[in-house]
Design a protein around this motif. Sequence first.
Motif, mmCIF file in Angstrom:
data_model
loop_
_atom_site.group_PDB
_atom_site.id
_atom_site.type_symbol
_atom_site.label_atom_id
_atom_site.label_comp_id
_atom_site.label_asym_id
_atom_site.label_seq_id
_atom_site.Cartn_x
_atom_site.Cartn_y
_atom_site.Cartn_z
ATOM 1 N N VAL A 1 -18.275 33.573 2.886
ATOM 2 C CA VAL A 1 -18.851 32.914 1.855
ATOM 3 C C VAL A 1 -19.715 31.922 2.148
ATOM 4 N N ASP A 2 -20.661 31.413 0.966
ATOM 5 C CA ASP A 2 -21.793 30.391 1.308
ATOM 6 C C ASP A 2 -21.214 29.048 0.393
ATOM 7 N N LEU A 3 -21.480 27.882 1.195
ATOM 8 C CA LEU A 3 -21.340 26.763 0.258
ATOM 9 C C LEU A 3 -22.310 26.011 -0.015
ATOM 10 N N ARG A 4 -22.911 26.647 -1.278
ATOM 11 C CA ARG A 4 -24.209 26.220 -1.768
ATOM 12 C C ARG A 4 -23.782 25.413 -3.214
ATOM 13 N N GLY A 5 -24.890 24.690 -3.719
ATOM 14 C CA GLY A 5 -24.979 24.238 -4.902
ATOM 15 C C GLY A 5 -24.767 22.649 -4.739
ATOM 16 N N GLY A 6 -24.344 21.971 -3.643
ATOM 17 C CA GLY A 6 -23.940 20.628 -3.616
ATOM 18 C C GLY A 6 -25.354 19.869 -3.596
ATOM 19 N N ILE A 7 -25.305 18.512 -4.264
ATOM 20 C CA ILE A 7 -26.449 17.650 -4.191
ATOM 21 C C ILE A 7 -26.162 16.640 -3.067
ATOM 22 N N LYS A 8 -25.020 15.738 -3.327
ATOM 23 C CA LYS A 8 -24.498 14.696 -2.291
ATOM 24 C C LYS A 8 -23.578 15.339 -1.433
ATOM 25 N N LYS A 9 -23.622 14.621 -0.313
ATOM 26 C CA LYS A 9 -22.681 15.349 0.911
ATOM 27 C C LYS A 9 -21.300 15.164 0.647
ATOM 28 N N THR A 10 -20.802 14.176 0.087
ATOM 29 C CA THR A 10 -19.428 13.709 0.056
ATOM 30 C C THR A 10 -18.871 14.514 -1.364
ATOM 31 N N GLU A 11 -19.730 14.491 -2.381
ATOM 32 C CA GLU A 11 -19.356 15.400 -3.667
ATOM 33 C C GLU A 11 -19.167 16.879 -2.986
ATOM 34 N N ALA A 12 -20.222 17.415 -2.294
ATOM 35 C CA ALA A 12 -20.302 18.549 -2.063
ATOM 36 C C ALA A 12 -19.115 19.065 -0.960
ATOM 37 N N ALA A 13 -18.806 18.251 -0.138
ATOM 38 C CA ALA A 13 -17.437 18.527 0.538
ATOM 39 C C ALA A 13 -16.204 18.502 -0.223
ATOM 40 N N MET A 14 -16.130 17.662 -1.138
ATOM 41 C CA MET A 14 -14.804 17.676 -2.146
ATOM 42 C C MET A 14 -14.922 19.052 -2.998
ATOM 43 N N ALA A 15 -15.944 19.472 -3.439
ATOM 44 C CA ALA A 15 -16.114 20.474 -4.181
ATOM 45 C C ALA A 15 -15.810 21.638 -3.273
ATOM 46 N N SER A 16 -16.254 21.794 -2.069
ATOM 47 C CA SER A 16 -16.273 22.917 -1.384
ATOM 48 C C SER A 16 -14.689 23.150 -0.808
ATOM 49 N N LEU A 17 -14.174 21.969 -0.474
ATOM 50 C CA LEU A 17 -12.704 22.153 -0.303
ATOM 51 C C LEU A 17 -11.775 22.518 -1.441
#
Length: 309
Positions: A147-163
């Motif tokens: 899978v790809d971890l795409r769609g994040g805008i800010k690093k911290t937010e993207a990390a939480m969403a990915s998790l």
Amino acid sequence: MKRRNFINQSLKMGALASLAGAIPLELLANTPYTKPFFKISLAQWSFHRALFDGSMDHLEFAAKARSLGCEGLEYVNRFFSTKAKDNSYLRQMNARAEDEGVKNLLIMVGREGNLASPDKAERSKAITNHYKWVEAAQFLGCHSIRVDLRGGIKKTEAAMASLDSLNRLAEFAQKANINILVENHGGFSSDGSWLASIMKKVDRNNCGTLPDFGNFCIEKGEDKLCLEEYNKYQGIKELLPFAKGVSAKSYQFNDKGDETAIDYYRMLRTVKASGYTGYIGIEYEGSTHSEKEGVILTRDLLLKAGSIV
């Protein structure tokens, strides 16, 4: 050599077979290579031009991989995007793989939504979109989907969403005995430390990485040239502790058969030191050579480097 003759010859060479392990006999019989510590698979993207222009059919992939000495298949969902729930078609894929004596390993899934999106509804839809590929992978006898971890805008937010996405998707996939693998594949995911920090927090043993030798460009310009690149050797080292597959990206080769942008010897020393002994998938993405030539050059470099590191 016809496949039946090859099988008969292989049976007569039992002693050599025990030495060769999983590497096809026809690759080792007339070379100075010793048995490498890994097995070789083929990423379908290596033939993306042929598949897109119709000169190669998706169902021909298993035969193509076997003819090039690869024993594992890494599919790309774009090349059978409407067939995820078509069991008749998936049976044909299984039959082709079985006939060629190759193993279905994983499906590289893309264009199914943004798993790193901060929007919960968008993220949930993306997770659900991946379910059919988990089920298809189970039907095909694969061990994983990528899978790809795409769609994040800010690093911290993207990390939480990915998790959140990885835990939820891995929970669903666990019932099917399928792994969820994240590849360094652009954006934040090409930052090895960022991706490794997420993997340390994932609460599922069926979630891991698919480290790629070459996908460490974090940001590209309008001309598609890389503006910011993560150190590929550091990134590979950071992602290997979670690896359930490895992707050997290649672009261009010199007259000695070495990759010009990636030190394969250094990469394979790092892979070996990590204790990884699974499949390494050839993923040729260059344009200087034909797709077939690029795969052969990558294969031979893997065998050469893998036999001496």
